[in-house]
Scaffold this motif. Structure first.
Motif, PDB file in Angstrom:
ATOM      1  N   GLY A 272      -6.381  -2.695  -5.798  1.00  0.00           N
ATOM      2  CA  GLY A 272      -7.219  -1.936  -4.879  1.00  0.00           C
ATOM      3  C   GLY A 272      -7.936  -0.792  -5.575  1.00  0.00           C
ATOM      4  O   GLY A 272      -9.153  -0.610  -5.416  1.00  0.00           O
ATOM      5  N   MET A 273      -7.212  -0.035  -6.382  1.00  0.00           N
ATOM      6  CA  MET A 273      -7.830   1.092  -7.075  1.00  0.00           C
ATOM      7  C   MET A 273      -8.831   0.634  -8.126  1.00  0.00           C
ATOM      8  O   MET A 273      -9.767   1.366  -8.460  1.00  0.00           O
ATOM      9  N   ARG A 274      -8.668  -0.579  -8.638  1.00  0.00           N
ATOM     10  CA  ARG A 274      -9.615  -1.105  -9.615  1.00  0.00           C
ATOM     11  C   ARG A 274     -11.008  -1.302  -8.991  1.00  0.00           C
ATOM     12  O   ARG A 274     -12.010  -1.358  -9.706  1.00  0.00           O
ATOM     13  N   LEU A 275     -11.072  -1.399  -7.675  1.00  0.00           N
ATOM     14  CA  LEU A 275     -12.321  -1.766  -7.004  1.00  0.00           C
ATOM     15  C   LEU A 275     -13.130  -0.571  -6.507  1.00  0.00           C
ATOM     16  O   LEU A 275     -14.095  -0.742  -5.764  1.00  0.00           O
ATOM     17  N   ILE A 276     -12.781   0.648  -6.909  1.00  0.00           N
ATOM     18  CA  ILE A 276     -13.429   1.825  -6.323  1.00  0.00           C
ATOM     19  C   ILE A 276     -14.928   1.882  -6.594  1.00  0.00           C
ATOM     20  O   ILE A 276     -15.677   2.454  -5.803  1.00  0.00           O
ATOM     21  N   LYS A 277     -15.404   1.280  -7.689  1.00  0.00           N
ATOM     22  CA  LYS A 277     -16.837   1.299  -7.989  1.00  0.00           C
ATOM     23  C   LYS A 277     -17.595   0.226  -7.222  1.00  0.00           C
ATOM     24  O   LYS A 277     -18.714   0.457  -6.764  1.00  0.00           O
ATOM     25  N   VAL A 278     -17.001  -0.955  -7.107  1.00  0.00           N
ATOM     26  CA  VAL A 278     -17.742  -2.101  -6.569  1.00  0.00           C
ATOM     27  C   VAL A 278     -17.536  -2.310  -5.075  1.00  0.00           C
ATOM     28  O   VAL A 278     -18.379  -2.907  -4.407  1.00  0.00           O
ATOM     29  N   ASP A 279     -16.419  -1.844  -4.527  1.00  0.00           N
ATOM     30  CA  ASP A 279     -16.156  -2.039  -3.102  1.00  0.00           C
ATOM     31  C   ASP A 279     -15.150  -0.991  -2.621  1.00  0.00           C
ATOM     32  O   ASP A 279     -13.976  -1.292  -2.400  1.00  0.00           O
ATOM     33  N   PRO A 280     -15.601   0.254  -2.452  1.00  0.00           N
ATOM     34  CA  PRO A 280     -14.667   1.318  -2.067  1.00  0.00           C
ATOM     35  C   PRO A 280     -13.993   1.077  -0.721  1.00  0.00           C
ATOM     36  O   PRO A 280     -12.844   1.500  -0.526  1.00  0.00           O
ATOM     37  N   ALA A 281     -14.667   0.388   0.190  1.00  0.00           N
ATOM     38  CA  ALA A 281     -14.051   0.116   1.497  1.00  0.00           C
ATOM     39  C   ALA A 281     -12.866  -0.833   1.338  1.00  0.00           C
ATOM     40  O   ALA A 281     -11.789  -0.616   1.919  1.00  0.00           O
ATOM     41  N   GLN A 282     -13.052  -1.894   0.560  1.00  0.00           N
ATOM     42  CA  GLN A 282     -11.936  -2.808   0.326  1.00  0.00           C
ATOM     43  C   GLN A 282     -10.844  -2.122  -0.489  1.00  0.00           C
ATOM     44  O   GLN A 282      -9.649  -2.351  -0.258  1.00  0.00           O
ATOM     45  N   ALA A 283     -11.243  -1.283  -1.435  1.00  0.00           N
ATOM     46  CA  ALA A 283     -10.261  -0.542  -2.222  1.00  0.00           C
ATOM     47  C   ALA A 283      -9.354   0.266  -1.302  1.00  0.00           C
ATOM     48  O   ALA A 283      -8.124   0.230  -1.425  1.00  0.00           O
ATOM     49  N   ALA A 284      -9.957   0.980  -0.364  1.00  0.00           N
ATOM     50  CA  ALA A 284      -9.178   1.804   0.561  1.00  0.00           C
ATOM     51  C   ALA A 284      -8.240   0.955   1.410  1.00  0.00           C
ATOM     52  O   ALA A 284      -7.071   1.307   1.620  1.00  0.00           O
ATOM     53  N   ALA A 285      -8.745  -0.180   1.890  1.00  0.00           N
ATOM     54  CA  ALA A 285      -7.932  -1.047   2.748  1.00  0.00           C
ATOM     55  C   ALA A 285      -6.744  -1.624   1.977  1.00  0.00           C
ATOM     56  O   ALA A 285      -5.617  -1.685   2.496  1.00  0.00           O
ATOM     57  N   LEU A 286      -6.980  -2.046   0.743  1.00  0.00           N
ATOM     58  CA  LEU A 286      -5.901  -2.628  -0.057  1.00  0.00           C
ATOM     59  C   LEU A 286      -4.850  -1.587  -0.425  1.00  0.00           C
ATOM     60  O   LEU A 286      -3.644  -1.876  -0.415  1.00  0.00           O
ATOM     61  N   VAL A 287      -5.296  -0.394  -0.754  1.00  0.00           N
ATOM     62  CA  VAL A 287      -4.352   0.671  -1.105  1.00  0.00           C
ATOM     63  C   VAL A 287      -3.464   1.002   0.091  1.00  0.00           C
ATOM     64  O   VAL A 287      -2.243   1.157  -0.044  1.00  0.00           O
ATOM     65  N   LYS A 288      -4.065   1.094   1.251  1.00  0.00           N
ATOM     66  CA  LYS A 288      -3.284   1.377   2.461  1.00  0.00           C
ATOM     67  C   LYS A 288      -2.302   0.250   2.742  1.00  0.00           C
ATOM     68  O   LYS A 288      -1.130   0.493   3.086  1.00  0.00           O
ATOM     69  N   GLU A 289      -2.754  -0.985   2.588  1.00  0.00           N
ATOM     70  CA  GLU A 289      -1.885  -2.144   2.805  1.00  0.00           C
ATOM     71  C   GLU A 289      -0.698  -2.125   1.841  1.00  0.00           C
ATOM     72  O   GLU A 289       0.450  -2.365   2.240  1.00  0.00           O
ATOM     73  N   ALA A 290      -0.975  -1.830   0.578  1.00  0.00           N
ATOM     74  CA  ALA A 290       0.086  -1.806  -0.429  1.00  0.00           C
ATOM     75  C   ALA A 290       1.089  -0.690  -0.148  1.00  0.00           C
ATOM     76  O   ALA A 290       2.307  -0.897  -0.216  1.00  0.00           O
ATOM     77  N   ALA A 291       0.579   0.498   0.167  1.00  0.00           N
ATOM     78  CA  ALA A 291       1.464   1.634   0.429  1.00  0.00           C
ATOM     79  C   ALA A 291       2.342   1.367   1.646  1.00  0.00           C
ATOM     80  O   ALA A 291       3.546   1.667   1.646  1.00  0.00           O
ATOM     81  N   ASN A 292       1.757   0.785   2.680  1.00  0.00           N
ATOM     82  CA  ASN A 292       2.531   0.470   3.885  1.00  0.00           C
ATOM     83  C   ASN A 292       3.545  -0.646   3.624  1.00  0.00           C
ATOM     84  O   ASN A 292       4.617  -0.681   4.231  1.00  0.00           O
ATOM     85  N   GLY A 293       3.200  -1.554   2.707  1.00  0.00           N
ATOM     86  CA  GLY A 293       4.095  -2.671   2.415  1.00  0.00           C
ATOM     87  C   GLY A 293       5.300  -2.271   1.588  1.00  0.00           C
ATOM     88  O   GLY A 293       6.330  -2.953   1.614  1.00  0.00           O
ATOM     89  N   GLY A 294       5.173  -1.183   0.831  1.00  0.00           N
ATOM     90  CA  GLY A 294       6.304  -0.707   0.039  1.00  0.00           C
ATOM     91  C   GLY A 294       6.148  -0.952  -1.442  1.00  0.00           C
ATOM     92  O   GLY A 294       6.402  -2.060  -1.917  1.00  0.00           O
ATOM     93  N   VAL A 295       5.712   0.069  -2.172  1.00  0.00           N
ATOM     94  CA  VAL A 295       5.540  -0.024  -3.620  1.00  0.00           C
ATOM     95  C   VAL A 295       6.804   0.472  -4.326  1.00  0.00           C
ATOM     96  O   VAL A 295       7.788   0.842  -3.683  1.00  0.00           O
ATOM     97  N   MET A 296       6.779   0.492  -5.651  1.00  0.00           N
ATOM     98  CA  MET A 296       7.918   1.016  -6.407  1.00  0.00           C
ATOM     99  C   MET A 296       8.188   2.467  -6.008  1.00  0.00           C
ATOM    100  O   MET A 296       7.256   3.244  -5.800  1.00  0.00           O
ATOM    101  N   GLN A 297       9.472   2.808  -5.932  1.00  0.00           N
ATOM    102  CA  GLN A 297       9.881   4.135  -5.490  1.00  0.00           C
ATOM    103  C   GLN A 297      10.612   4.942  -6.563  1.00  0.00           C
ATOM    104  O   GLN A 297      10.821   6.144  -6.394  1.00  0.00           O
ATOM    105  N   SER A 298      11.018   4.291  -7.635  1.00  0.00           N
ATOM    106  CA  SER A 298      11.765   4.992  -8.686  1.00  0.00           C
ATOM    107  C   SER A 298      11.705   4.179  -9.968  1.00  0.00           C
ATOM    108  O   SER A 298      11.232   3.031  -9.979  1.00  0.00           O
ATOM    109  N   ASN A 299      12.210   4.757 -11.046  1.00  0.00           N
ATOM    110  CA  ASN A 299      12.234   4.045 -12.323  1.00  0.00           C
ATOM    111  C   ASN A 299      13.087   2.782 -12.265  1.00  0.00           C
ATOM    112  O   ASN A 299      12.874   1.849 -13.046  1.00  0.00           O
ATOM    113  N   SER A 300      14.039   2.738 -11.360  1.00  0.00           N
ATOM    114  CA  SER A 300      14.885   1.543 -11.249  1.00  0.00           C
ATOM    115  C   SER A 300      14.118   0.345 -10.702  1.00  0.00           C
ATOM    116  O   SER A 300      14.602  -0.785 -10.774  1.00  0.00           O
ATOM    117  N   ASP A 301      12.923   0.583 -10.170  1.00  0.00           N
ATOM    118  CA  ASP A 301      12.096  -0.505  -9.638  1.00  0.00           C
ATOM    119  C   ASP A 301      11.175  -1.116 -10.690  1.00  0.00           C
ATOM    120  O   ASP A 301      10.493  -2.106 -10.415  1.00  0.00           O
TER     121      ASP A 301
END
Length: 493
Positions: free
Chosen positions: A218-247
């Protein structure tokens, strides 16, 4: 009869690299000598995970470390921004394989996916393989741009020997589809991921990795499609990303299957660059004493460590009138064969989230994410050989001295400069991609380079013009027919 011979051929292609592949849990994945046509998927997938970081890292050091001004070696053509097919083609052959290899990360990965996609008992292994497939192909497409993707690795199964090149935009769209599908497939109640070198088979951990990859995409797309970038980042954050070094996906190498950087650091000098050294001195970064050291002579010639006094460190300079460099990469920490490989650092997730907050993609506290990223990276270094330690007091002092303040743009610059510092040594290719995405850190190009600006894309291997000429020539049309270091990949327009 033909099918029986074909299966024997498959076994011959996989068996040699597989016996040398696994660094742990090797006994769990055995080829059945009485069933020649059967290769256990967990064994093949384990091989893929190991070889992703056991491969030759010369393209990353020669090109990406040079481009990002991490270091210098007299071996590196990348310092002068010189295209060298012998270097640029190695990343391609490392992943795809070539005429001299019988196996590769992609061949094995595509094989295992094709064998287990309809097996309900291996749904988690299938999902994990799809996730890792995205991880691997993203490295390739960010390096070269448009690449063989849909038809890649299909020589054995589909007899496709000259695969077509897919547009990077289409590849990224499929990455998103694949990650979503894999996340939906992962099932904590089913058999764990077979051949898992990272998480002991835990599907929940692979889900965090998949969402973290979705965040990166999602963050890779900030130049070419900022709207999709924002949507993907929100989706990923809500889905649950790594939370610590153990991940983190960390590959524990050993003397039999060394970390890929071992081969490069074993026969090359590697001075730290003035840009990196001066920045870390200015910010009083405690990692500098871990990244580098002074030696009485080159380690490959029997040199020994002299000092970790950073006041003595002089980095390599583009300016020939500057003092000669005194500081080398810390060989005791980064060169050993058993140096663990951090395939995707948790700290990067926190830096991406911090930037996403500032861009308004998600809500939250950018400073909290920034501090978590710095803390996580400094703490992770204790996993390296010699167990170098940075105390919590040192981390706190660094954060006080380097707060996340200023305008939004200034804060984004600071976050991505930290991304750069934390990317040494393992993630130079990812840092190069992140620099192309953001423009940070601000780097001054080599004034004596063969081109005026820092390269932004690696040329296609010359061998492709012999083996797959029609398709590679068609792919070059997206880059005005020019096969050089100055073109830009799709998301870097």
């Amino acid at each position: 009869m033909q099918k029986h011979i074909y299966h024997k051929l498959l076994l011959l292609l996989f068996i040699a690299p597989l016996f040398a592949a696994c660094t742990k849990n090797l006994g769990e994945y055995n080829l059945n000598p009485d069933a020649v046509g059967s290769v256990q998927p967990g064994f093949v997938f384990s091989n893929v995970l190991v070889n992703t970081s056991a491969m030759d890292m010369e393209p990353r050091t020669n090109y990406c470390h040079a481009f990002m001004q991490y270091g210098y070696s007299g071996f590196w053509s990348g310092t002068a921004y010189k295209s060298d097919d012998g270097i640029g083609s190695r990343n391609w052959s490392n992943f795809y394989g070539n005429t001299s290899t019988t196996s590769s990360v992609i061949k094995n990965l595509e094989y295992v996916i094709s064998q287990i996609k309809d097996n309900p008992d291996l749904v988690n292994t299938y999902a994990a393989a799809r996730i890792w497939r995205v991880f691997v192909y993203q490295k390739l497409t960010d390096f070269y741009g448009d690449i063989p993707y849909t038809q890649a690795g299909q020589a054995l199964s589909q007899r496709i020997f000259t695969p077509e090149y897919d547009k990077q935009q289409d590849i990224y769209a499929d990455f998103i589809k694949e990650l979503r599908a894999a996340i939906a497939q992962l099932n904590d109640g089913a058999k764990g991921v077979q051949g898992d070198q990272f998480y002991a088979g835990a599907p929940a951990q692979w889900k965090k990795l998949a969402n973290s990859l979705l965040l990166r995409i999602g963050m890779r797309l900030i130049k070419v499609d900022p709207a999709q970038a924002a949507a993907l980042v929100k989706e990923a954050a809500n889905g649950g990303v790594m939370q610590s070094n153990s991940d983190m996906p960390v590959l524990l190498h050993n003397v039999n299957i060394p970390n890929g950087f071992y081969f490069n650091l074993n026969d090359q000098q590697f001075n730290l660059h003035k840009t990196l050294v001066d920045h870390m001195k200015a910010t009083k970064d405690p990692r500098l004493a871990i990244y580098g050291a002074t030696y009485d002579k080159q380690v490959r010639d029997g040199g020994h460590l002299v000092s970790r006094d950073t006041s003595l460190y002089i980095g390599y300079s583009f300016n020939a009138n500057d003092p000669l460099p005194t500081v080398y990469v810390s060989y005791e920490i980064f060169r050993p064969q058993n140096t663990p490989f951090f395939d995707f650092h948790y700290a990067q997730v926190e830096f991406l989230l911090a930037e996403a907050v500032l861009r308004g993609f998600i809500t939250g506290d950018a400073n909290a994410h920034y501090q978590k990223g710095v803390t996580a990276h400094m703490a992770s270094l204790s996993q390296m050989p010699t167990a170098p330690s940075i105390s919590q007091a040192q981390i706190d002092a660094y954060l006080v001295a380097n707060p996340l303040t200023g305008t939004t743009d200034q804060q984004i610059e600071k976050i991505n400069t930290e991304f750069w510092v934390s990317g040494f040594l393992f993630d130079a290719d990812e840092v190069w991609a992140n620099w192309r995405r953001t423009g940070y850190p601000k780097l001054t190009p080599n004034p004596t380079g063969q081109m005026p600006n820092i390269p932004r894309k690696i040329p296609y291997p010359l061998e492709e013009f012999s083996l797959n000429n029609i398709n590679v020539t068609n792919a070059l049309k997206a880059y005005n027919g020019v096969n050089d270091l100055s073109s830009r990949v799709w998301w870097d327009k």
